[in-house]
Design a protein around this motif. Structure first.
Motif, short mmCIF file in Angstrom:
data_model
loop_
_atom_site.label_atom_id
_atom_site.label_comp_id
_atom_site.label_asym_id
_atom_site.label_seq_id
_atom_site.Cartn_x
_atom_site.Cartn_y
_atom_site.Cartn_z
N ARG A 176 -18.18 23.87 -126.84
CA ARG A 176 -17.38 24.84 -126.07
C ARG A 176 -16.73 24.19 -124.86
O ARG A 176 -15.56 24.45 -124.55
CB ARG A 176 -18.25 26.02 -125.64
N ASP A 177 -17.48 23.31 -124.18
CA ASP A 177 -16.92 22.62 -123.00
C ASP A 177 -15.73 21.74 -123.40
O ASP A 177 -14.71 21.71 -122.70
CB ASP A 177 -17.99 21.75 -122.34
N ILE A 178 -15.88 21.05 -124.55
CA ILE A 178 -14.78 20.19 -125.01
C ILE A 178 -13.55 21.03 -125.35
O ILE A 178 -12.42 20.69 -124.98
CB ILE A 178 -15.23 19.36 -126.23
N ILE A 179 -13.79 22.15 -126.04
CA ILE A 179 -12.67 23.04 -126.42
C ILE A 179 -11.98 23.60 -125.18
O ILE A 179 -10.75 23.61 -125.08
CB ILE A 179 -13.17 24.18 -127.33
N HIS A 180 -12.79 24.05 -124.20
CA HIS A 180 -12.22 24.59 -122.97
C HIS A 180 -11.42 23.52 -122.21
O HIS A 180 -10.35 23.80 -121.67
CB HIS A 180 -13.33 25.15 -122.08
N SER A 181 -11.97 22.29 -122.19
CA SER A 181 -11.27 21.20 -121.50
C SER A 181 -9.91 20.94 -122.12
O SER A 181 -8.90 20.80 -121.42
CB SER A 181 -12.11 19.92 -121.54
N PRO A 193 -1.68 21.60 -122.68
CA PRO A 193 -0.26 21.74 -122.29
C PRO A 193 0.26 20.56 -121.49
O PRO A 193 1.39 20.11 -121.71
CB PRO A 193 -0.27 23.02 -121.44
N SER A 194 -0.57 20.02 -120.57
CA SER A 194 -0.13 18.87 -119.78
C SER A 194 0.04 17.63 -120.65
O SER A 194 1.03 16.91 -120.53
CB SER A 194 -1.14 18.59 -118.66
N VAL A 195 -0.94 17.39 -121.53
CA VAL A 195 -0.85 16.23 -122.43
C VAL A 195 0.37 16.35 -123.33
O VAL A 195 1.12 15.38 -123.55
CB VAL A 195 -2.14 16.10 -123.27
N PHE A 196 0.61 17.55 -123.83
CA PHE A 196 1.78 17.78 -124.70
C PHE A 196 3.07 17.54 -123.93
O PHE A 196 3.99 16.87 -124.42
CB PHE A 196 1.74 19.21 -125.24
N GLY A 197 3.14 18.08 -122.71
CA GLY A 197 4.35 17.93 -121.91
C GLY A 197 4.62 16.47 -121.57
O GLY A 197 5.75 15.99 -121.69
N VAL A 198 3.57 15.74 -121.14
CA VAL A 198 3.73 14.32 -120.79
C VAL A 198 4.13 13.52 -122.03
O VAL A 198 4.99 12.63 -121.96
CB VAL A 198 2.43 13.77 -120.18
N SER A 199 3.54 13.84 -123.17
CA SER A 199 3.84 13.11 -124.40
C SER A 199 5.29 13.33 -124.84
O SER A 199 5.99 12.37 -125.19
CB SER A 199 2.90 13.54 -125.53
N VAL A 200 5.74 14.58 -124.79
CA VAL A 200 7.08 14.91 -125.29
C VAL A 200 8.17 14.46 -124.33
O VAL A 200 9.21 13.94 -124.75
CB VAL A 200 7.18 16.43 -125.56
N PHE A 201 7.94 14.65 -123.03
CA PHE A 201 9.01 14.41 -122.06
C PHE A 201 8.93 13.06 -121.35
O PHE A 201 9.88 12.68 -120.67
CB PHE A 201 9.01 15.53 -121.01
#
Length: 311
Positions: free
Chosen positions: A29-34, A40-48
């Motif tokens: 659960r901790d991993i999923i919550h993390s 969203p931040s990882v996705f944004g940094v990766s894409v942009f």
């Protein structure tokens, strides 16, 4: 007796399995919550950021976007042999070598001055912070009024019967831009240093005063060591802002200024306008490598200088 012992052993085993399952579930659960927060931040940094940079690296090692023939270092050799690129690198290095240390040292000096008990402290702080609130176009307008061929400074020179100077087309051009850069950036750097100065343990300074230490000793032995992370951050920030000075130069002088003001950003902008993407990409990769090396060296120096005061 053995039956009771077996029952207790089974109960302990079940309890242990249950606790491990619950622990595993909590960890999951901790991993999923993390990842829900980081996703969203990882996705944004990766894409942009990461993906576009990888595209730039790809363009830097091919013939052209329309002809994806692998040429490896050919584009880098062409860029480094380009006369405009050499001029742009030289001017950018000259500007950064002068402007960045001045931005760090002067902003630290202002922070130390405002830390002392001086009159009109609030007015001084407001004066140095006001450029942050002024749009770039307004800043350029002010500089045009001051440094135009028929501007205020030349009128003052004429009043004292001296010859006019075409500031933005003379050997003084780089100095004018350095002054503009400092005027625009000193205030923010000063606030960062003031915040760090306020966090230095007062008991250390009081102990130094009791022992009769000089102001010179207190600054270099105590204050500067605690300020080292902020000095690193301000230096990196000043380097980044020194590359952004292109905006002001562009608005003051256009796409093709005098040679002394032709910066790397001019080269990038003009190369992009001519659709020479492979040359632009190679120049961008070279600039990124140099910046990473410089920042790594700065981190190494800061780690060696300030590690004894961490924590």
């Amino acid at each position: 007796m053995s039956t009771n012992r077996d029952k207790k052993t089974k109960e302990k085993t079940k309890k242990s399995i249950k606790e491990r399952a619950l622990g595993l579930n909590a960890k999951t659960r901790d991993i999923i919550h993390s990842w829900m927060f980081l996703g969203p931040s990882v996705f944004g940094v990766s894409v942009f950021f990461i993906l576009p940079f990888l595209v730039v690296v790809y363009y830097s090692v091919i013939k052209s976007p329309l002809n994806p023939e692998f040429v490896f270092l050919e584009n880098f050799q062409n860029v480094m042999g380009n006369s405009a690129f050499k001029i742009a690198v030289k001017n950018t290095v000259d500007f950064s070598i002068v402007a960045v240390p001045l931005a760090v040292v002067l902003s630290l000096g202002l922070a130390l001055m405002l830390e002392a008990k001086i009159p009109l402290k609030s007015q001084f702080r407001t004066f140095f912070l006001s450029p942050m609130m002024v749009p770039v176009a307004s800043v350029v307008l002010i500089w045009q009024v001051l440094f135009h061929n028929n501007g205020v400074l030349n009128e003052i020179l004429l009043f004292f019967e001296m010859e006019k100077i075409d500031w933005l087309k003379s050997e003084w051009a780089l100095g004018v831009i350095v002054v503009l850069y400092l005027w625009k950036n000193l205030g923010y750097n000063m606030i960062l240093f003031m915040s760090s100065l306020a966090n230095i343990p007062k008991e250390l300074l009081e102990a130094a005063d009791v022992e009769g230490s000089s102001a010179f000793y207190k600054f270099f032995a105590i204050k500067l060591r605690y300020l080292s992370p902020t000095v690193l951050f301000v230096t990196i920030l000043s380097m980044i802002n020194s590359f952004k000075v292109f905006r002001e130069i562009y608005l003051l002088t256009g796409e093709y200024p005098v040679e002394r003001l032709y910066m790397l950003q001019h080269f990038m902008n003009n190369t992009f306008a001519s659709l020479d993407y492979q040359k632009l990409s190679a120049a961008a990769v070279l600039m990124a490598i140099v910046m990473v090396v410089i920042i790594a060296l700065l981190f190494k120096i800061e780690d060696a200088f300030g590690k004894d005061v961490e924590g």
